[in-house]
Design a protein around this motif. Sequence first.
Motif, PDB file in Angstrom:
ATOM      1  N   GLY A   1      22.032  23.352  40.810  1.00  0.00           N
ATOM      2  CA  GLY A   1      21.370  24.636  41.062  1.00  0.00           C
ATOM      3  C   GLY A   1      20.888  24.758  42.492  1.00  0.00           C
ATOM      4  N   ILE A   2      20.241  23.709  42.984  1.00  0.00           N
ATOM      5  CA  ILE A   2      19.744  23.729  44.366  1.00  0.00           C
ATOM      6  C   ILE A   2      20.897  23.837  45.354  1.00  0.00           C
ATOM      7  CG2 ILE A   2      18.517  22.385  46.123  1.00  0.00           C
ATOM      8  CD1 ILE A   2      16.834  21.202  43.772  1.00  0.00           C
ATOM      9  N   ALA A   3      22.023  23.212  45.041  1.00  0.00           N
ATOM     10  CA  ALA A   3      23.198  23.262  45.933  1.00  0.00           C
ATOM     11  C   ALA A   3      23.671  24.699  46.152  1.00  0.00           C
ATOM     12  CB  ALA A   3      24.328  22.410  45.352  1.00  0.00           C
ATOM     13  N   LYS A   4      23.401  25.585  45.207  1.00  0.00           N
ATOM     14  CA  LYS A   4      23.829  26.982  45.339  1.00  0.00           C
ATOM     15  C   LYS A   4      23.110  27.721  46.457  1.00  0.00           C
ATOM     16  CE  LYS A   4      26.781  27.092  41.930  1.00  0.00           C
ATOM     17  NZ  LYS A   4      28.179  27.408  42.132  1.00  0.00           N
ATOM     18  N   ILE A   5      21.962  27.201  46.892  1.00  0.00           N
ATOM     19  CA  ILE A   5      21.248  27.861  47.999  1.00  0.00           C
ATOM     20  C   ILE A   5      21.126  26.932  49.210  1.00  0.00           C
ATOM     21  CG2 ILE A   5      19.968  29.458  46.507  1.00  0.00           C
ATOM     22  CD1 ILE A   5      17.479  27.572  46.988  1.00  0.00           C
ATOM     23  N   ALA A   6      21.980  25.929  49.284  1.00  0.00           N
ATOM     24  CA  ALA A   6      21.914  24.934  50.368  1.00  0.00           C
ATOM     25  C   ALA A   6      21.924  25.583  51.743  1.00  0.00           C
ATOM     26  CB  ALA A   6      23.052  23.935  50.234  1.00  0.00           C
ATOM     27  N   ASP A   7      22.699  26.637  51.926  1.00  0.00           N
ATOM     28  CA  ASP A   7      22.774  27.287  53.231  1.00  0.00           C
ATOM     29  C   ASP A   7      21.449  27.942  53.617  1.00  0.00           C
ATOM     30  OD1 ASP A   7      23.372  29.029  51.054  1.00  0.00           O
ATOM     31  OD2 ASP A   7      24.113  30.549  52.456  1.00  0.00           O
ATOM     32  N   LEU A   8      20.649  28.333  52.645  1.00  0.00           N
ATOM     33  CA  LEU A   8      19.329  28.937  52.925  1.00  0.00           C
ATOM     34  C   LEU A   8      18.278  27.896  53.279  1.00  0.00           C
ATOM     35  CD1 LEU A   8      19.069  31.422  49.902  1.00  0.00           C
ATOM     36  CD2 LEU A   8      19.781  31.951  52.243  1.00  0.00           C
ATOM     37  N   LEU A   9      18.513  26.658  52.921  1.00  0.00           N
ATOM     38  CA  LEU A   9      17.500  25.608  53.051  1.00  0.00           C
ATOM     39  C   LEU A   9      17.583  24.844  54.359  1.00  0.00           C
ATOM     40  CD1 LEU A   9      17.661  24.231  49.386  1.00  0.00           C
ATOM     41  CD2 LEU A   9      16.057  25.898  50.355  1.00  0.00           C
ATOM     42  N   LYS A  10      18.515  25.186  55.223  1.00  0.00           N
ATOM     43  CA  LYS A  10      18.673  24.459  56.485  1.00  0.00           C
ATOM     44  C   LYS A  10      17.632  24.883  57.491  1.00  0.00           C
ATOM     45  CE  LYS A  10      23.462  23.684  55.672  1.00  0.00           C
ATOM     46  NZ  LYS A  10      24.809  23.799  56.020  1.00  0.00           N
TER      47      LYS A  10
ATOM     48  N   SER B   1      12.120  32.639  47.454  1.00  0.00           N
ATOM     49  CA  SER B   1      12.163  34.022  46.984  1.00  0.00           C
ATOM     50  C   SER B   1      12.587  34.065  45.519  1.00  0.00           C
ATOM     51  CB  SER B   1      13.153  34.840  47.824  1.00  0.00           C
ATOM     52  OG  SER B   1      14.486  34.413  47.557  1.00  0.00           O
ATOM     53  N   THR B   2      12.293  35.176  44.893  1.00  0.00           N
ATOM     54  CA  THR B   2      12.719  35.376  43.505  1.00  0.00           C
ATOM     55  C   THR B   2      14.232  35.331  43.408  1.00  0.00           C
ATOM     56  OG1 THR B   2      10.767  36.738  43.101  1.00  0.00           O
ATOM     57  CG2 THR B   2      12.584  36.941  41.531  1.00  0.00           C
ATOM     58  N   GLU B   3      14.904  35.943  44.367  1.00  0.00           N
ATOM     59  CA  GLU B   3      16.368  35.943  44.367  1.00  0.00           C
ATOM     60  C   GLU B   3      16.929  34.523  44.458  1.00  0.00           C
ATOM     61  OE1 GLU B   3      20.130  37.577  47.007  1.00  0.00           O
ATOM     62  OE2 GLU B   3      18.179  38.512  47.286  1.00  0.00           O
ATOM     63  N   ALA B   4      16.341  33.706  45.345  1.00  0.00           N
ATOM     64  CA  ALA B   4      16.807  32.324  45.477  1.00  0.00           C
ATOM     65  C   ALA B   4      16.531  31.538  44.199  1.00  0.00           C
ATOM     66  CB  ALA B   4      16.133  31.650  46.669  1.00  0.00           C
ATOM     67  N   ALA B   5      15.378  31.767  43.576  1.00  0.00           N
ATOM     68  CA  ALA B   5      15.051  31.081  42.316  1.00  0.00           C
ATOM     69  C   ALA B   5      16.055  31.451  41.225  1.00  0.00           C
ATOM     70  CB  ALA B   5      13.631  31.427  41.880  1.00  0.00           C
ATOM     71  N   LEU B   6      16.445  32.706  41.177  1.00  0.00           N
ATOM     72  CA  LEU B   6      17.439  33.140  40.188  1.00  0.00           C
ATOM     73  C   LEU B   6      18.789  32.466  40.422  1.00  0.00           C
ATOM     74  CD1 LEU B   6      16.527  36.927  40.003  1.00  0.00           C
ATOM     75  CD2 LEU B   6      16.413  35.289  38.101  1.00  0.00           C
ATOM     76  N   ILE B   7      19.169  32.314  41.682  1.00  0.00           N
ATOM     77  CA  ILE B   7      20.436  31.657  42.020  1.00  0.00           C
ATOM     78  C   ILE B   7      20.388  30.182  41.604  1.00  0.00           C
ATOM     79  CG2 ILE B   7      21.936  30.934  43.927  1.00  0.00           C
ATOM     80  CD1 ILE B   7      21.071  33.602  45.344  1.00  0.00           C
ATOM     81  N   VAL B   8      19.280  29.512  41.890  1.00  0.00           N
ATOM     82  CA  VAL B   8      19.123  28.103  41.498  1.00  0.00           C
ATOM     83  C   VAL B   8      19.220  27.982  39.979  1.00  0.00           C
ATOM     84  CG1 VAL B   8      17.506  26.153  41.390  1.00  0.00           C
ATOM     85  CG2 VAL B   8      17.777  27.435  43.527  1.00  0.00           C
TER      86      VAL B   8
END
Length: 166
Positions: free
Chosen positions: A157-166, A36-43
Amino acid sequence: MKNIYLTYIAATCAVVIAGGAATCKAQTLVTQKSLSTEAALIVAQGALDKCHADGYRVSLTILDNSGLVKLQVRGDGTGPHTLEHSRRKAYTALTFKRASGETAKAWAAATTPPPVIEGTVGAQGGVPIKAGSEFIGAVGVSGAPGGEKDEACAVAGIAKIADLLK
């Protein structure tokens, strides 16, 4: 004779239509995860925060799972090449489904020339983004004094969305 010819055409059309309908029923929709755009911004923010904390001025690119740019940021004070280089690092990571630095090492160790794939580069700093076992994008960072530092920022950056990637 005309009636036989018309009957033949009608029968052929019926077979084609029935076969097409059966084929349509056999096909299904493809379901896939996407970034998502939101996840990309967080990364992006996570990668930039890591690089800024370490004193590096960088540019970054985030690609979606089809290799298209989802987000690009040219960092303040970065060289003009860093934006395109970050895109190529991300594209390499997505194309080869591994960090761009791993690809660079494989190319260097190979006894044959590396494949010529437009848009790829043998430089560290690109990391694929996976949700479970599915590749949903990649991030590339460029501008730190060394590819290993670029890669560390991408990983942060990717670690910031680790919970979404499971």
